[in-house]
Design an enzyme around this catalytic site. Structure first.
Site, PDB file in Angstrom:
ATOM      1  N   GLU A  65      26.987  38.494  35.943  1.00 43.44           N
ATOM      2  CA  GLU A  65      27.755  37.403  36.546  1.00 43.44           C
ATOM      3  C   GLU A  65      28.282  37.776  37.936  1.00 43.44           C
ATOM      4  O   GLU A  65      29.495  37.856  38.155  1.00 43.44           O
ATOM      5  CB  GLU A  65      28.928  37.121  35.604  1.00 43.44           C
ATOM      6  CG  GLU A  65      29.607  35.814  35.785  1.00 43.44           C
ATOM      7  CD  GLU A  65      30.649  35.657  34.683  1.00 43.44           C
ATOM      8  OE1 GLU A  65      30.437  34.808  33.815  1.00 43.44           O
ATOM      9  OE2 GLU A  65      31.663  36.388  34.682  1.00 43.44           O
ATOM     10  N   CYS A 124      50.483  32.805  63.814  1.00 47.29           N
ATOM     11  CA  CYS A 124      51.817  33.249  64.164  1.00 47.29           C
ATOM     12  C   CYS A 124      52.373  34.094  63.025  1.00 47.29           C
ATOM     13  O   CYS A 124      53.303  33.695  62.319  1.00 47.29           O
ATOM     14  CB  CYS A 124      52.690  32.019  64.415  1.00 47.29           C
ATOM     15  SG  CYS A 124      54.178  32.455  65.268  1.00 47.29           S
TER      16      CYS A 124
HETATM   17  N1  LLP Z   1      33.318  37.027  36.586  1.00 48.86           N
HETATM   18  C1  LLP Z   1      34.654  36.882  36.460  1.00 48.86           C
HETATM   19  C2  LLP Z   1      35.212  36.493  35.179  1.00 48.86           C
HETATM   20  C3  LLP Z   1      35.497  37.107  37.573  1.00 48.86           C
HETATM   21  O1  LLP Z   1      36.812  36.988  37.436  1.00 48.86           O
HETATM   22  C4  LLP Z   1      34.923  37.474  38.818  1.00 48.86           C
HETATM   23  C5  LLP Z   1      35.762  37.698  39.998  1.00 48.86           C
HETATM   24  C6  LLP Z   1      33.510  37.602  38.885  1.00 48.86           C
HETATM   25  C7  LLP Z   1      32.749  37.377  37.755  1.00 48.86           C
HETATM   26  C8  LLP Z   1      32.813  37.978  40.148  1.00 48.86           C
HETATM   27  O2  LLP Z   1      33.171  39.231  40.581  1.00 48.86           O
HETATM   28  P1  LLP Z   1      32.325  39.911  41.760  1.00 48.86           P
HETATM   29  O3  LLP Z   1      30.914  40.086  41.271  1.00 48.86           O
HETATM   30  O4  LLP Z   1      32.385  38.995  42.933  1.00 48.86           O
HETATM   31  O5  LLP Z   1      33.006  41.205  41.998  1.00 48.86           O
HETATM   32  N2  LLP Z   1      39.084  37.864  46.223  1.00 48.86           N
HETATM   33  C9  LLP Z   1      38.690  39.205  45.823  1.00 48.86           C
HETATM   34  C10 LLP Z   1      37.805  39.189  44.599  1.00 48.86           C
HETATM   35  C11 LLP Z   1      38.381  38.454  43.419  1.00 48.86           C
HETATM   36  C12 LLP Z   1      37.442  38.416  42.246  1.00 48.86           C
HETATM   37  C13 LLP Z   1      37.878  37.464  41.186  1.00 48.86           C
HETATM   38  N3  LLP Z   1      37.005  37.426  40.050  1.00 48.86           N
HETATM   39  C14 LLP Z   1      38.016  39.910  46.998  1.00 48.86           C
HETATM   40  O6  LLP Z   1      37.921  39.319  48.082  1.00 48.86           O
HETATM   41  O7  LLP Z   1      37.616  41.068  46.905  1.00 48.86           O
END
Ligand code: LLP
Length: 422
Positions: free
Chosen positions: A267, A339
């Site tokens: 995922e 700002c």
């Molecule tokens: N599955 C679930 C249940 C999740 O909560 C997330 C990410 C993913 C998959 C995907 O994760 P990834 O493969 O993208 O690592 N805003 C933060 C990241 C927050 C992730 C939230 N959940 C950043 O900019 O690093």
């Protein structure tokens, strides 16, 4: 790779200065070929389910759908995006899965009405779904009691995390599932975002134990997201082959035990969408503060919040207006127009300003922030009444607008001055 560090003139063969001239800045540009390459990297998994929270533009979802990628949704809005991009509400495997820790009222109504598959992250979700949709298959998101992320804010496992069903409560949940006439067809664990293979590998054992506990109703397992992506030149790409083999071994053990096939899902959000994205900004002021030189650009944390939120590092490049292939380097701080002192792209976690070695540049030249596809535009805001940026997708040598820049009217839509003082 650019010939000289931090000089960039093209994205996917298209001239960046021309894009900025035509569409203005700040501007997000996505390279479709890069997304396809990242999808292809994961093709060994039975199903790739894109965590659209990372970058949910309809054009990106449409691209993923055409590539055979399934989709994850965390809100009613994300379910609607998936449907609008052409995903059908049900199928086997479910094209759209709603994964969350709560249902708001709109989401509950939508999953019930449209028959969207639900991956429950709390006992209350099981209860609320059971009341409205008995007879359904659900999957459970389990918090295995440990987690890891690139920042404490992206760690989604352990006692400090609000995510998932606590591993020791699995038994209670299974009884609840029986009482409500639901059944558990799969398990899911996601321990954090931007983690590493060492931590991800520990999830296999935890998931296997939980699946054996649930028993033969299990027909799918999900490894969650969290795959890291290289932001720094020194970051090593992950050994996806090794990661797949670990999960495949887990899946095979479960298949032997249950005597039927078990689908293995992954995922990813960041892995598919980080590297495809570029945030193009224009340098509007260059000033000195004692020993520091600041390049102030027209993009801020209203466009890319990762540096202020996590001290995240993003590669940056200059687009020389005179076509120079190289320029002397200098250490600069890169900041935005907002700002607020924290509106700095070169900072470490905790808000400490640092410098970056970049080619010398002039006012009016472009500065490109790279690896900005994931958690970039989607975390944007209208802070300081700045419009959300435009988004372009480059595919087949053509740059297409996939989201127009917001106008001032878009920003104030719905606001009302009460007529109480007439
Ligand atoms: N599955 C679930 C249940 C999740 O909560 C997330 C990410 C993913 C998959 C995907 O994760 P990834 O493969 O993208 O690592 N805003 C933060 C990241 C927050 C992730 C939230 N959940 C950043 O900019 O690093």
């Amino acid at each position: 790779m650019p010939e000289f560090p931090s000089i960039l003139t093209e994205i996917a063969g298209i001239n960046i200065a021309e894009l900025a001239n035509r569409h203005g800045t700040p501007l997000f540009v996505y390279d479709a070929a890069m997304i396809r390459r990242r999808i292809a990297d994961l093709k060994e998994f039975d199903a790739i389910r894109y965590a659209q929270k990372a970058l949910s533009n309809l054009a990106i979802l449409d691209l993923c759908r055409r590539e055979g990628v399934l989709v994850d949704a965390v809100s009613a809005g994300e379910i609607r995006r998936a449907l609008t991009a052409g995903y059908s509400p049900h199928g086997n495997p479910p094209p759209i899965v709603y994964t969350a820790d709560i249902f708001d009222r709109e989401a509950l109504e939508l999953v019930v009405e449209r028959g969207i598959h639900v991956n429950c992250g709390s006992p209350d979700m099981i209860e609320q779904l059971g009341e409205h949709a008995a007879g359904r298959d659900i999957t459970l998101r389990i918090n295995p009691g440990f987690g890891h992320g690139h920042s404490q804010k992206t760690n989604t496992g352990g006692e400090q995390s609000k995510h998932g069903i606590w591993h020791a409560e699995l038994d209670d949940c299974l009884q609840q599932v029986d009482r409500l006439g639901l059944s558990v067809s799969g398990l899911h664990m996601h321990i954090g975002s931007g983690t590493d293979l060492e931590h991800l590998a520990q999830v296999c054992g935890a998931l296997e134990a939980a699946a054996l506990h649930v028993g033969r109703s299990i027909t799918s397992i999900s490894a969650g997201g969290g795959l890291p992506t290289p932001y720094r030149a020194t970051d090593q790409p992950v050994d996806l082959g090794a990661y797949y083999r670990l999960w495949d071994a887990t899946r095979q053990k479960l298949q032997m035990e249950f005597g039927h096939p078990v689908r293995l899902e992954i995922e990813p959000g960041r892995y598919l969408s980080a590297e495809c994205g570029y945030l193009i900004s224009e340098i509007r002021a260059i000033k000195r503060m004692g020993n520091n030189t600041f390049y102030l650009v027209d993009a801020g944390f209203n466009n890319l919040a990762r540096p202020i939120l996590y001290g995240a590092y993003h590669p940056m490049s200059i687009v020389p207006a005179d076509g120079a292939k190289q320029r002397p380097l200098m250490d600069v701080v890169v900041g935005g127009p907002l700002c607020e002192s924290g509106d700095i792209f070169t900072q470490t976690e905790g808000g400490f300003v640092c410098t970056r070695s970049l080619p010398q540049a002039k006012i009016g030249e472009l500065l490109v922030i790279e690896c900005a596809g994931a958690y970039g535009f989607v975390m944007g805001s209208n802070y300081n009444s700045k419009p959300l940026a435009a988004e372009l997708l480059i595919d087949g040598g053509e740059a297409m607008v996939v989201r127009e820049r917001q106008t001032f009217d878009d920003i104030i839509r719905g606001e009302v001055i009460p007529r109480t003082h007439v």
